[in-house]
Design a protein around this motif. Structure first.
Motif, PDB file in Angstrom:
ATOM      1  N   ARG A 193       0.840  -1.203   0.000  1.00 20.00           N
ATOM      2  CA  ARG A 193       0.000   0.000   0.000  1.00 20.00           C
ATOM      3  C   ARG A 193       0.877   1.256   0.000  1.00 20.00           C
ATOM      4  N   HIS A 194       1.960   1.233   0.758  1.00 22.50           N
ATOM      5  CA  HIS A 194       2.894   2.358   0.821  1.00 22.50           C
ATOM      6  C   HIS A 194       3.653   2.494  -0.502  1.00 22.50           C
ATOM      7  N   PHE A 195       4.084   1.354  -1.056  1.00 17.42           N
ATOM      8  CA  PHE A 195       4.844   1.351  -2.304  1.00 17.42           C
ATOM      9  C   PHE A 195       4.038   1.918  -3.468  1.00 17.42           C
ATOM     10  N   LEU A 196       2.730   1.643  -3.497  1.00 21.77           N
ATOM     11  CA  LEU A 196       1.875   2.129  -4.594  1.00 21.77           C
ATOM     12  C   LEU A 196       1.809   3.657  -4.650  1.00 21.77           C
ATOM     13  N   LYS A 197       2.126   4.321  -3.530  1.00 22.42           N
ATOM     14  CA  LYS A 197       2.075   5.778  -3.468  1.00 22.42           C
ATOM     15  C   LYS A 197       3.443   6.411  -3.737  1.00 22.42           C
ATOM     16  N   SER A 198       4.458   5.593  -3.977  1.00 21.36           N
ATOM     17  CA  SER A 198       5.820   6.103  -4.116  1.00 21.36           C
ATOM     18  C   SER A 198       6.167   6.427  -5.570  1.00 21.36           C
ATOM     19  N   PRO A 199       7.146   7.328  -5.770  1.00 18.23           N
ATOM     20  CA  PRO A 199       7.605   7.640  -7.127  1.00 18.23           C
ATOM     21  C   PRO A 199       8.185   6.418  -7.839  1.00 18.23           C
ATOM     22  N   ASN A 200       8.750   5.489  -7.069  1.00 19.92           N
ATOM     23  CA  ASN A 200       9.348   4.307  -7.696  1.00 19.92           C
ATOM     24  C   ASN A 200       8.298   3.409  -8.335  1.00 19.92           C
TER      25      ASN A 200
END
Length: 295
Positions: A193-200
């Motif tokens: 969930r956190h990764f989906l919001k990241s620039p990466n």
């Protein structure tokens, strides 16, 4: 923990004794999430003369998604509000084994300790394991956005990829996520969930989407090659035939310009189709079409 911080695009400062150690550490962090690409900004050697100095040292707004490498002791004070700070000590003599770096909680420190260590209040989602990247790369949901090959018609534009819906993806994790089979324990759902919001993730998905779109264009081109195009022209008007030739020539230009994943023999087959169609047309049209669309 550092892998997660870089993966999620968290603001990170590396305080090192020298520019070379600062640069090498920042580049090592950026590359630690490979084969994923780091899409945020990173500065291997950041100084007080850089144009973003005021932006990065201000306390009126949250630090941006960037990895900074610094050596000036002045930054120990001006950047101590950053959420994640790595302090690197002097290099050890050859053969000497360095002590394990400790993680220290920022919230328990009024000012930065001068000792080497990682200063952060971040709590990792997952336990440490070398196989984690392989697990993260197994992304079934994005592959499901690709239309079925049978839906590709040579006489219609290639179908569009389905839209990526974060909540729909999160639901698939509950039934097929890595937490069901991986020996790595932790909050997999929280990490995703956190990764989906990241620039990466945004950068990775744009790259993946481009690859899938190019694959659709290539499959559409192959579908055209399998058709009896000359027979098709016999059932249609000269205007429609000329339009088809121009579209086919544009397809060839696109395949070359965008480096579509098309087999060489497919391109040759399409050129043969085009030549055969042109030769079946009146001479005046042949002259025009042989000069059109190939520059």
């Amino acid at each position: 923990m550092l892998w997660e911080l870089v993966l999620l695009g968290e603001p990170l400062v590396v305080m090192a004794p020298s520019p070379s150690e600062s640069s090498e550490t920042v580049l090592a962090l950026v590359n630690c999430i490979s084969p994923l690409k780091y899409f945020s900004d990173f500065r291997p050697y950041f100084t007080i003369h850089d144009s973003e100095f005021k932006e990065y040292t201000t306390r009126t707004q949250a630090p941006p998604s960037v990895i900074l490498g610094v050596t000036n002791p002045f930054f120990a004070k001006t950047l101590q509000h950053w959420p994640h700070i790595i302090r690197i000590g002097d290099l050890k003599p050859a053969g000497e084994i360095p002590k394990q770096v400790k993680v220290k909680k920022l919230k328990n420190l009024k000012t930065l300790d001068s000792k080497p260590g990682v200063y952060t209040s971040y709590k990792p989602y997952l336990s440490r394991d070398e196989e984690i990247i392989k697990q993260l790369q197994k992304e079934r949901y994005v592959a499901s956005l690709m239309p079925l090959q049978k839906s590709i018609s040579p006489w219609k534009s290639p179908p569009q990829l389905r839209q990526f819906l974060p909540e729909e993806f999160m639901k698939t994790l509950e039934k097929t996520g890595p937490q069901l089979t991986s020996r790595i324990k932790g909050d997999w759902i929280g990490l995703y969930r956190h990764f989906l919001k990241s620039p990466n993730f945004d950068g990775w998905f744009k790259t993946r989407r481009k690859e899938m779109t190019q694959k659709l264009e290539a499959l559409h081109l192959e579908a055209l090659c399998e058709e009896d195009l000359l027979l098709w022209t016999q059932k249609h008007t000269e205007v429609e035939t000329v339009d088809l030739v121009l579209k086919l020539k544009n397809k060839l230009l696109q395949a070359d310009r965008e480096h579509l994943p098309v087999k060489p023999d497919t391109v040759e087959k399409l050129r043969t189709h085009i030549d055969a169609i042109i030769l079946a047309l009146p001479e005046d049209l042949q002259g025009i079409l042989l000069k059109t669309g190939m520059t």
